[in-house]
Design an enzyme around this catalytic site. Sequence first.
Site, PDB file in Angstrom:
ATOM      1  N   GLU A   1      28.784  96.144  95.031  1.00  0.00           N
ATOM      2  CA  GLU A   1      29.788  95.996  94.048  1.00  0.00           C
ATOM      3  C   GLU A   1      29.587  94.401  93.638  1.00  0.00           C
ATOM      4  O   GLU A   1      30.046  93.453  94.516  1.00  0.00           O
ATOM      5  CB  GLU A   1      31.161  96.248  94.569  1.00  0.00           C
ATOM      6  CG  GLU A   1      31.313  97.674  94.876  1.00  0.00           C
ATOM      7  CD  GLU A   1      31.294  98.530  93.621  1.00  0.00           C
ATOM      8  OE1 GLU A   1      31.344  98.045  92.569  1.00  0.00           O
ATOM      9  OE2 GLU A   1      31.483  99.794  93.956  1.00  0.00           O
TER      10      GLU A   1
ATOM     11  N   CYS B   1      36.314  90.659  90.375  1.00  0.00           N
ATOM     12  CA  CYS B   1      35.193  91.270  89.771  1.00  0.00           C
ATOM     13  C   CYS B   1      35.217  91.831  88.507  1.00  0.00           C
ATOM     14  O   CYS B   1      34.666  91.610  87.865  1.00  0.00           O
ATOM     15  CB  CYS B   1      34.164  91.754  90.802  1.00  0.00           C
ATOM     16  SG  CYS B   1      35.064  93.286  91.640  1.00  0.00           S
TER      17      CYS B   1
ATOM     18  N   LYS C   1      31.596  92.317 108.352  1.00  0.00           N
ATOM     19  CA  LYS C   1      31.827  90.944 108.268  1.00  0.00           C
ATOM     20  C   LYS C   1      32.583  90.487 107.128  1.00  0.00           C
ATOM     21  O   LYS C   1      32.388  90.839 105.990  1.00  0.00           O
ATOM     22  CB  LYS C   1      30.448  90.253 107.993  1.00  0.00           C
ATOM     23  CG  LYS C   1      30.620  88.827 108.495  1.00  0.00           C
ATOM     24  CD  LYS C   1      29.582  87.964 107.411  1.00  0.00           C
ATOM     25  CE  LYS C   1      29.799  87.651 106.237  1.00  0.00           C
ATOM     26  NZ  LYS C   1      30.669  86.708 106.073  1.00  0.00           N
TER      27      LYS C   1
ATOM     28  N   GLU D   1      30.115  84.443  85.004  1.00  0.00           N
ATOM     29  CA  GLU D   1      31.286  84.859  85.601  1.00  0.00           C
ATOM     30  C   GLU D   1      31.946  83.557  86.217  1.00  0.00           C
ATOM     31  O   GLU D   1      31.536  83.141  86.962  1.00  0.00           O
ATOM     32  CB  GLU D   1      31.146  85.844  86.660  1.00  0.00           C
ATOM     33  CG  GLU D   1      32.455  86.366  87.384  1.00  0.00           C
ATOM     34  CD  GLU D   1      32.151  87.246  88.548  1.00  0.00           C
ATOM     35  OE1 GLU D   1      31.202  87.214  89.307  1.00  0.00           O
ATOM     36  OE2 GLU D   1      32.659  88.374  88.761  1.00  0.00           O
TER      37      GLU D   1
END
Lengths: 480, 331
Positions: A258, A292, A184, A389
């Site tokens: 991840e 990331c 997906k 983040e």
Amino acid sequence: MTSLFEYAPAPESRSIVDIRPSYGLFVDGEFTDGTGTPLKTVNPATEEVLSEVATGSDADVDRAVRAARRAFVKVWGPMRPADRGKYLFRIARLLQERAREFAVLETLDNGKPIRESRDVDVPLAAAHFFYHAGWADKLEHAGLGPAPRPLGVAGQVIPWNFPLLMLAWKIAPALATGNTVVLKPAETTPLTALLFAEICQQADLPPGVVNIVTGAGETGRAVISHPDVDKVAFTGSTEVGRAIARAVAGTEKRLTLELGGKAANIVFDDAPIDQAVEGIVRGIFFNQGHVCCAGSRLLVQESVHDDVVAALQRRIGTLRVGDPMDKNTDLGAINSAEQLARIRELTAFGETEGATCWQPDGDLPDRGFWFKPTVFTDVSPAHRIARDEVFGPVLSVLTFRTPDEAVAKANNTTYGLSAGIWSEKGSRILKVTDQLRAGVVWANTFNEFDPTSPFGGYKQSGYGREGGRQGLAAYLRSDS
Amino acid sequence: MTHVLDPNALADPSGGTGAPPDPFADVTRSNDAFRAFLHGLPGVDQVGAEARAKVLGTRSIKTTAKAWAIDTAISMVDLTTLEGADTPGKVRSLAAKARRPDPTDPACPAVAAVCVYGDLAGVAKEALAGTGINVAAVATAFPSGRASREVKLADVRDAVANGADEIDMVIDRGAFLTGRYLDVFEEIVAVKEACGPAHLKVILETGELVTLDAVRRASWLAMLAGGDFIKTSTGKVSPAATLPVCLVMLEAVRDFRAATGRQVGVKPAGGIRTTKDAVKHLVLINETVGADWLSPDWFRFGASSLLNDLLLQRQKLRTGHYSGPDHVSVD
């Protein structure tokens, strides 16, 4: 200081790619309608609607998983490994042949500069298929047991920051190890995955080996929680990763995650300053900071702090922000209005917390989602911008006095995906690297990727590795 | 030729009554001190510098930017002939081309200088009289630099006496590589003095220095000794000018100006043959040191065959189609 040398616009032509007005799901080798409400995908640089894309419901996902299971049992599982390798080589070559098409489509759908989609995303995606194609018939030599076997059907959910590259990171090792896939893509960037489906057809990949089900969170949930999925792989936010871990807990499913990061990029006083500045720029402004493993926390030794910040600001002044289709653009559009709002919210925190915000002069385009490259100085480890983040072009600069302090501050995060060290002293690099709790540590470079090198995190950055020999383990049953 | 472009870069403790003192005067008090200073300059990471130069090489320069770049590059060319077989006739012919590179288009700019061996400087000077185009002469036992200092200085004085406006000297690479930095420094100081009013370009011969760390040190050494330009190569050694080397030299002149207020020019020479190469260098200047260096006063191309490619590309922009090599003069 304005330059006499203004580069004339050099836009890449979009005529090479044919975007259909609507797309269905790719299930069992064919495009089919989805039963969910279709979603629109927009060009973040212009807010133009590019296409309408089907949404997979639970029933659609079930159809895709059953197709994948059938293909696994009947074709892909029993196939000679060398033949599986041939398919992967073929896909890799087709990606190279149609590289420009993929680069243009990726830039239109994602907002990243064509320079990056052309020079980084697409070549690396092809490299991942080439690398894993080579492993397909050599798995017994990977050090993962004498006769490792595939797991079965892999349910994979990928993010919007590197739509094609993350697809390659997921699909290439899964297929090389003999698994079949239901993938997906992210709801804001589904188009290159659908173009990849055409590559699968062009490569005569047996139906059902790769299935692509588009949609939003609900579709993703259906994929990972489907009872006939043997392996779940997810790249995305820590928040969603946590939910997935909960959903998968107690089942037989294997899981790799991840997730987010807040990487420290450590500049020692003996660093090659000019290259360190390049590395800082590459670390945080590459892909608009939607990375990331971005080097979003700059740790500078106090004795060179002023020099580094001055050089960094001078360098950021030369960054070209704007039309992602212009071949000279360095910084493109933020992927979505939602992400832009989040970046704005977090940077506003930075200012209220007392950090100093700096942005270069210059205007942003009127339409689309844009954010200027931003540097916060006077940041303390207690500030939210040093902990959360941001996932945008926002750098926080902290200082340290000794190597031990640098290590302590670098490790003082809930994440642990990557880190960078800048020093001319090899012994220091090796020592500090050893002390950093991060999956990847770059020395005198940043954001370098290679399919042969395993990638993955510590702590809330997730678990499991992708790439290299280690990445194969996540898709193999090594018990005899 | 001291251009103080950044008045804030250097405080003047004399209260504005005299020239600012040289902040680096002390570093050349001994070879050890000089060595410590040069080795204390920030290092250059070779991989990073090459990567940066490569990225800048992918800039897409089109239409108006390209037209501007081509004309600027032409005006920066030191049209060069450095052959043993050079004759007055060859030099005169080159001078004619320097004045009017494209006979079909009077709007085409002239080049910056004609670069010859010292004994032909007089011929060039005469042929270029009244044009504003400088005569550059290579001296100091070019290209090897292997001669006694007296011979080198005589070579310089001779070229200046013959009318050279600019002297291109070579450094003593042997002395540099053995760590006798002060000897190299003193020689440049002596040559600068022998130049009188002529501008001094200091050739580092980066292909023989090999590492980028050495390129940065040699750049600073040459600037501290009073060089008006730092130049990559003689053109007789391979590799000659490369983008990473030019990048490091540009960083050096940028940092040197910030530290002293004095601006120094940069001249890559050798191996730059195509318009594409020249444009890459202009992009490198633009994004490393900015517009202050985008002029023939501060940047030169040492080249012989580059000019014709620039002219062909210029004609292409003007007419919309490529013409053959016979549409530009051989020299």
